[in-house]
Design an enzyme around this catalytic site. Structure first.
Site, short mmCIF file in Angstrom:
data_model
loop_
_atom_site.label_atom_id
_atom_site.label_comp_id
_atom_site.label_asym_id
_atom_site.label_seq_id
_atom_site.Cartn_x
_atom_site.Cartn_y
_atom_site.Cartn_z
CG HIS A 17 -1.99 -1.10 1.21
ND1 HIS A 17 -1.96 -1.80 2.47
CD2 HIS A 17 -2.96 -1.24 0.47
CE1 HIS A 17 -3.11 -2.70 2.30
NE2 HIS A 17 -3.58 -2.47 1.05
CE LYS A 41 -13.50 -6.60 3.39
NZ LYS A 41 -13.15 -5.52 2.44
NE ARG A 90 -2.91 -7.21 -4.77
CZ ARG A 90 -3.76 -7.39 -3.61
NH1 ARG A 90 -3.25 -7.53 -2.26
NH2 ARG A 90 -4.92 -7.04 -3.54
CB SER A 128 -4.71 -6.65 4.27
OG SER A 128 -4.17 -5.31 3.91
#
Ligand code: ADP
Length: 159
Positions: A17, A41, A90, A128
């Site tokens: 990040h 979440k 990514r 993460s």
């Protein structure tokens, strides 16, 4: 004024990040790193903890601000006058997911453009999710997180 929002969970922030934000600095006048709060979440770290780490990490960057928001990212952008979103790619699954979100945000956000930066090869494997697994599994996550992120012992499972 070119304002970009870099939205995410940052649970926790990783060096991937940070690299993305650093590379985006020349592109925008201001970058707002914003934690999106999604009540359905489950997070490993509290909102307060995640926000504190973002403040610590980006403290010395004059054009970076830290914020949090609820509900739609596009509405948050409109409210604060940001015309750009910043996201990282990514791999192909990031691309598939991000493509749809970016098209939706373009409509809901009245023309908001998402700017994508391809992750540098040395950060492509960092997420993460992986960092959380490493932490909960009791291993050392320091190679993947900024030095400001000090993981409390309480979340670690003994090795
Ligand atoms: P979300 O909960 O929205 O997936 P994350 O905090 O996981 O949020 O990620 C926020 C953004 O950072 C996403 O655009 C993601 O692609 C990007 N990102 C995450 N890890 C990396 C990395 N290692 N390199 C580049 N970009 C990354």
């Amino acid at each position: 004024m070119r304002i970009a929002v870099f939205p995410g969970s940052f649970d926790p922030i990783t060096i991937g990040h940070v690299d993305l934000v650093k590379r985006a600095l020349p592109l925008f006048d201001k970058i707002i790193v914003a934690v999106g709060i999604n009540s359905s979440k489950k997070y490993l770290f509290t909102l307060e903890q995640r926000m504190q780490w973002l403040h610590d990490v980006f403290d010395q960057f004059p054009s970076v601000e830290v914020d949090q928001f609820e509900n739609l990212t596009a509405h948050y952008c409109k409210r604060i006058g940001a015309r750009y979103l910043l996201r990282g790619l990514r791999n192909a699954s990031d691309f598939d997911y991000e493509k749809t979100i970016s098209q939706l945000n373009h409509i809901v956000g009245d023309g908001i453009e998402t700017v994508f930066l391809i992750a540098q090869p040395e950060y492509t494997h960092i997420s993460s999710t992986i960092v959380r697994e490493i932490i909960v599994g009791g291993a050392d996550a320091t190679p993947f997180i900024p030095k400001e992120v000090k993981v409390p012992e309480i979340v670690k499972r003994p090795a």
